[in-house]
Scaffold this motif. Structure first.
Motif, PDB file in Angstrom:
ATOM      1  N   SER A 212      73.381  43.044   7.703  1.00  0.00           N
ATOM      2  CA  SER A 212      74.096  41.855   8.192  1.00  0.00           C
ATOM      3  C   SER A 212      73.344  41.191   9.344  1.00  0.00           C
ATOM      4  N   LEU A 213      72.618  41.974  10.122  1.00  0.00           N
ATOM      5  CA  LEU A 213      71.775  41.418  11.186  1.00  0.00           C
ATOM      6  C   LEU A 213      70.697  40.523  10.593  1.00  0.00           C
ATOM      7  N   ILE A 214      70.042  41.010   9.560  1.00  0.00           N
ATOM      8  CA  ILE A 214      68.986  40.240   8.899  1.00  0.00           C
ATOM      9  C   ILE A 214      69.567  38.994   8.232  1.00  0.00           C
ATOM     10  N   ASP A 215      70.669  39.157   7.513  1.00  0.00           N
ATOM     11  CA  ASP A 215      71.261  38.040   6.775  1.00  0.00           C
ATOM     12  C   ASP A 215      71.654  36.892   7.704  1.00  0.00           C
ATOM     13  N   PHE A 216      72.286  37.212   8.841  1.00  0.00           N
ATOM     14  CA  PHE A 216      72.720  36.172   9.774  1.00  0.00           C
ATOM     15  C   PHE A 216      71.540  35.319  10.229  1.00  0.00           C
ATOM     16  N   ASN A 217      70.454  35.983  10.597  1.00  0.00           N
ATOM     17  CA  ASN A 217      69.312  35.254  11.145  1.00  0.00           C
ATOM     18  C   ASN A 217      68.517  34.512  10.071  1.00  0.00           C
ATOM     19  N   VAL A 218      68.375  35.090   8.896  1.00  0.00           N
ATOM     20  CA  VAL A 218      67.649  34.419   7.819  1.00  0.00           C
ATOM     21  C   VAL A 218      68.406  33.173   7.363  1.00  0.00           C
ATOM     22  N   GLU A 219      69.728  33.262   7.315  1.00  0.00           N
ATOM     23  CA  GLU A 219      70.526  32.111   6.885  1.00  0.00           C
ATOM     24  C   GLU A 219      70.409  30.938   7.855  1.00  0.00           C
ATOM     25  N   ARG A 220      70.122  31.227   9.114  1.00  0.00           N
ATOM     26  CA  ARG A 220      70.051  30.158  10.112  1.00  0.00           C
ATOM     27  C   ARG A 220      68.631  29.725  10.444  1.00  0.00           C
ATOM     28  N   LEU A 221      67.687  30.642  10.356  1.00  0.00           N
ATOM     29  CA  LEU A 221      66.314  30.317  10.734  1.00  0.00           C
ATOM     30  C   LEU A 221      65.332  30.413   9.568  1.00  0.00           C
ATOM     31  N   ARG A 222      65.811  30.796   8.416  1.00  0.00           N
ATOM     32  CA  ARG A 222      64.985  30.973   7.218  1.00  0.00           C
ATOM     33  C   ARG A 222      64.057  32.180   7.366  1.00  0.00           C
ATOM     34  N   GLN A 223      63.158  32.340   6.390  1.00  0.00           N
ATOM     35  CA  GLN A 223      62.349  33.556   6.340  1.00  0.00           C
ATOM     36  C   GLN A 223      61.058  33.484   7.143  1.00  0.00           C
ATOM     37  N   ASN A 224      60.632  32.291   7.489  1.00  0.00           N
ATOM     38  CA  ASN A 224      59.381  32.153   8.219  1.00  0.00           C
ATOM     39  C   ASN A 224      59.650  32.266   9.717  1.00  0.00           C
ATOM     40  N   VAL A 225      59.816  33.502  10.187  1.00  0.00           N
ATOM     41  CA  VAL A 225      60.195  33.740  11.575  1.00  0.00           C
ATOM     42  C   VAL A 225      59.331  34.829  12.208  1.00  0.00           C
ATOM     43  N   ARG A 226      59.331  34.820  13.540  1.00  0.00           N
ATOM     44  CA  ARG A 226      58.785  35.931  14.306  1.00  0.00           C
ATOM     45  C   ARG A 226      59.954  36.604  15.010  1.00  0.00           C
ATOM     46  N   VAL A 227      59.896  37.925  15.119  1.00  0.00           N
ATOM     47  CA  VAL A 227      60.946  38.671  15.819  1.00  0.00           C
ATOM     48  C   VAL A 227      60.272  39.463  16.929  1.00  0.00           C
ATOM     49  N   LEU A 228      60.682  39.194  18.164  1.00  0.00           N
ATOM     50  CA  LEU A 228      60.003  39.758  19.323  1.00  0.00           C
ATOM     51  C   LEU A 228      60.971  40.524  20.211  1.00  0.00           C
ATOM     52  N   SER A 229      60.426  41.394  21.036  1.00  0.00           N
ATOM     53  CA  SER A 229      61.204  42.080  22.058  1.00  0.00           C
ATOM     54  C   SER A 229      60.301  42.356  23.246  1.00  0.00           C
ATOM     55  N   THR A 230      60.914  42.549  24.409  1.00  0.00           N
ATOM     56  CA  THR A 230      60.154  42.837  25.625  1.00  0.00           C
ATOM     57  C   THR A 230      59.663  44.282  25.611  1.00  0.00           C
ATOM     58  N   GLU A 231      58.444  44.489  26.069  1.00  0.00           N
ATOM     59  CA  GLU A 231      57.943  45.852  26.200  1.00  0.00           C
ATOM     60  C   GLU A 231      58.627  46.510  27.394  1.00  0.00           C
ATOM     61  N   MET A 258      74.534  46.228  21.555  1.00  0.00           N
ATOM     62  CA  MET A 258      75.793  46.447  22.245  1.00  0.00           C
ATOM     63  C   MET A 258      76.036  47.924  22.478  1.00  0.00           C
ATOM     64  N   ARG A 259      76.959  48.219  23.377  1.00  0.00           N
ATOM     65  CA  ARG A 259      77.343  49.613  23.617  1.00  0.00           C
ATOM     66  C   ARG A 259      78.476  49.963  22.663  1.00  0.00           C
ATOM     67  N   TYR A 260      78.144  50.777  21.684  1.00  0.00           N
ATOM     68  CA  TYR A 260      79.098  51.107  20.621  1.00  0.00           C
ATOM     69  C   TYR A 260      78.667  52.433  19.995  1.00  0.00           C
ATOM     70  N   PRO A 261      79.556  53.123  19.275  1.00  0.00           N
ATOM     71  CA  PRO A 261      79.189  54.426  18.692  1.00  0.00           C
ATOM     72  C   PRO A 261      78.090  54.357  17.639  1.00  0.00           C
ATOM     73  N   TYR A 262      77.850  53.190  17.067  1.00  0.00           N
ATOM     74  CA  TYR A 262      76.735  52.996  16.141  1.00  0.00           C
ATOM     75  C   TYR A 262      76.126  51.634  16.437  1.00  0.00           C
ATOM     76  N   ALA A 263      74.979  51.344  15.855  1.00  0.00           N
ATOM     77  CA  ALA A 263      74.233  50.136  16.216  1.00  0.00           C
ATOM     78  C   ALA A 263      74.982  48.862  15.809  1.00  0.00           C
ATOM     79  N   VAL A 264      75.313  48.053  16.805  1.00  0.00           N
ATOM     80  CA  VAL A 264      75.923  46.744  16.611  1.00  0.00           C
ATOM     81  C   VAL A 264      75.167  45.764  17.501  1.00  0.00           C
ATOM     82  N   HIS A 265      74.859  44.588  16.975  1.00  0.00           N
ATOM     83  CA  HIS A 265      74.125  43.591  17.736  1.00  0.00           C
ATOM     84  C   HIS A 265      74.944  42.306  17.872  1.00  0.00           C
ATOM     85  N   TYR A 266      75.007  41.807  19.095  1.00  0.00           N
ATOM     86  CA  TYR A 266      75.642  40.521  19.370  1.00  0.00           C
ATOM     87  C   TYR A 266      74.556  39.457  19.234  1.00  0.00           C
ATOM     88  N   CYS A 267      74.617  38.677  18.159  1.00  0.00           N
ATOM     89  CA  CYS A 267      73.597  37.651  17.891  1.00  0.00           C
ATOM     90  C   CYS A 267      74.184  36.266  18.139  1.00  0.00           C
TER      91      CYS A 267
END
Length: 332
Positions: A212-231, A258-267
């Motif tokens: 669902s994390l992937i689907d949300f972002n692909v639907e809004r930004l399409r497939q030609n994207v970069r995904v980054l994070s801070t080192e 987010m802080r949760y018992p399993y991985a959840v992301h606030y996008c």
């Protein structure tokens, strides 16, 4: 001996033989004939939390990522969430208080936990004004994460677990958590944040699975994207070593762990957003490429937002902030 008697004797011996075989097999596996007939509803079932084993349903892998994003490398911030050792992932460590993480994990909210922020912000830089960064600029920075070392659940499992405020009692029962526990309070806050009204120009979603994390972002930004994070980098004084490089403008998606018992992301996807990469050198010589986000129009933000208190400004001007090391930034 008559034929009838011979048949009867043969039947008796066959029945006795089968009885011995059954008894031996039952005893071998630790079951007696009397227990075989015990009604199923008298056998205690294991807690639901303990039933999600790889043999029941496979944990997520990078396969779905590359099926939707074939030209986008999997970011490091997601790699460890897909390691076999992190599954099953129901744990209560998400409630461990990490003072440094508290200070920056709320950048996606309209408000902040003010007590925690006031005690941790004065000696470190999280927010800054748009034109503040230039080569030679020095600042003390602590690159934190959400403090939650939990992994993704399979989508089928995640979607079977409620994630709404009106289902809090059911959710707490599911995880065997006390109503007044610290874990319960954190979960209420996180779910409540997902249900807050959108800010002007904001499109947000709380993704409870990798898919669902992937689907949300692909639907809004399409497939030609970069995904980054801070080192990741320790708290110390850093110097901007070169020009800040813009890597995305106008539209970007930011996904906070987010802080949760399993991985959840606030996008959330917010218009008038600029994503920059800031090259830093620490006092100890360590080099860090920090990802920052600049919100170019903050007029719709709450006047109580901690960014305005820290920068001593009113809503309106562009505000930038450093991101946690497990926050994902998606740019076209």
């Amino acid at each position: 001996m008559s034929l009838a008697n011979s048949s009867a004797l043969l039947l008796f011996l066959l029945t006795l033989s089968l009885d011995i075989i059954f008894s031996t097999a039952a005893n071998t596996i630790g079951v007696t004939r009397t227990t075989v007939a015990v009604a199923a509803d008298t056998v205690p079932l294991p807690k639901k939390v303990a039933t999600f084993l790889p043999s029941d349903i496979s944990p997520p892998t990078e396969k779905y990522w590359y099926s939707r994003l074939p030209n986008t490398p999997l970011p490091k911030a997601l790699e460890y969430l897909l390691q076999p050792g992190h599954y099953p992932s129901f744990i209560t460590e998400f409630a461990n208080e990490n003072a440094s993480a508290v200070s920056s994990r709320r950048t996606y909210k309209q408000g902040y936990h003010k007590k925690a922020m006031k005690s941790s912000l004065p000696d470190s830089t999280i927010f800054y004004l748009y034109n503040d960064l230039h080569p030679g600029k020095k600042m003390k920075i602590l690159f934190t994460d959400s403090g939650t070392k939990v992994s993704f659940l399979p989508r089928q499992v995640a979607e079977s677990i409620p994630f709404t405020s009106d289902k809090i009692p059911e959710i707490l029962k599911y995880f065997a958590l006390e109503v007044n526990s610290k874990e319960a309070q954190i979960m209420r806050e996180e779910i409540g944040g997902c249900e807050e009204p959108n800010m002007e120009g904001e499109d947000k979603y709380c993704a409870t699975s990798l898919e669902s994390l992937i689907d949300f972002n692909v639907e809004r930004l399409r497939q030609n994207v970069r995904v980054l994070s801070t080192e990741a980098g320790k708290k110390q004084e850093y110097t901007v070593s070169a020009e800040v490089r813009m890597i995305g403008d106008d539209k970007a998606a930011v996904c906070h762990k987010m802080r949760y018992p399993y991985a959840v992301h606030y996008c959330h996807v917010i218009a008038d957003t600029e994503v920059d990469e800031v090259p830093l050198v620490g006092a100890d010589g360590a080099k860090v490429k920090a990802v920052t986000v600049c919100h170019l129009n903050t007029s719709a933000w709450s006047p109580d937002h901690m960014a305005f208190q820290v920068l001593k400004i009113k809503p309106g001007p562009a505000v930038c902030h450093f991101l946690d090391s497990d926050t994902l930034v998606w740019v076209p």
